[in-house]
Design a protein around this motif. Structure first.
Motif, short mmCIF file in Angstrom:
data_model
loop_
_atom_site.label_atom_id
_atom_site.label_comp_id
_atom_site.label_asym_id
_atom_site.label_seq_id
_atom_site.Cartn_x
_atom_site.Cartn_y
_atom_site.Cartn_z
N GLN A 2 111.65 53.87 37.73
CA GLN A 2 112.86 54.61 38.07
C GLN A 2 112.45 55.92 38.71
OE1 GLN A 2 115.04 54.77 34.32
NE2 GLN A 2 116.39 53.15 35.05
N SER A 24 109.44 57.32 36.38
CA SER A 24 109.27 56.85 35.00
C SER A 24 109.03 55.36 35.04
CB SER A 24 110.50 57.17 34.15
OG SER A 24 111.64 56.53 34.70
N THR A 27 103.21 54.77 36.91
CA THR A 27 102.73 56.02 37.48
C THR A 27 102.68 55.95 39.00
OG1 THR A 27 100.43 55.32 37.37
CG2 THR A 27 101.33 56.48 35.45
N ASN A 74 103.34 62.78 37.38
CA ASN A 74 104.04 61.59 37.90
C ASN A 74 105.17 61.98 38.84
OD1 ASN A 74 103.70 58.84 37.86
ND2 ASN A 74 105.22 58.50 36.27
N THR A 75 104.86 62.87 39.74
CA THR A 75 105.87 63.45 40.62
C THR A 75 105.33 63.57 42.03
OG1 THR A 75 106.83 64.72 38.78
CG2 THR A 75 107.36 65.45 41.02
#
Length: 120
Positions: A2, A24, A27, A74-75
């Protein structure tokens, strides 16, 4: 996976914004990721993409936008500088690309979009 994009807003021409896209479920390090945008009445278009160690950009944003990723958070990010009114659009992050990173149809996962408005 997501994806949640945020960071859009209203800015004057010449200003800056930083968009973020948090993932989410899996990764980002597993996937290539990118940003697309869609202006009113226009088709969705490629903005930027980030692989493991390289980046690519649409000609219209080269030198003004920078895509980056923070695997620990994770961005992925899109730093947008020297914004122009023609950058006004809803910006979408995407991940899970197979094939050409400039083609939206090659991405498996999409965020909900965040709106960017640049006033002149």
């Amino acid at each position: 996976v997501q994806l949640q994009a945020f960071g859009g807003g209203l800015v004057q021409a010449g200003g800056s914004l930083r968009l973020s896209c948090a993932a989410s479920g899996r990764t980002f390090s597993t996937y290539g990721a990118g940003w697309f945008r869609q202006a009113p009445g226009k088709e969705r278009e490629f903005v930027a993409a980030r692989g493991w160690s390289d980046s690519s950009y649409a000609d219209s944003v080269k030198g003004r936008f920078t895509i980056s990723r923070d695997n620990a958070k994770n961005t992925i990010y899109l730093q947008m500088n020297n914004l122009k009114p023609e950058d006004t659009a809803v910006y979408y992050c995407a991940a899970g690309v197979t094939g050409a990173r400039t083609e939206s149809r090659n991405y498996l996962y999409w965020g909900q979009g965040t709106e960017v408005t640049v006033s002149s």
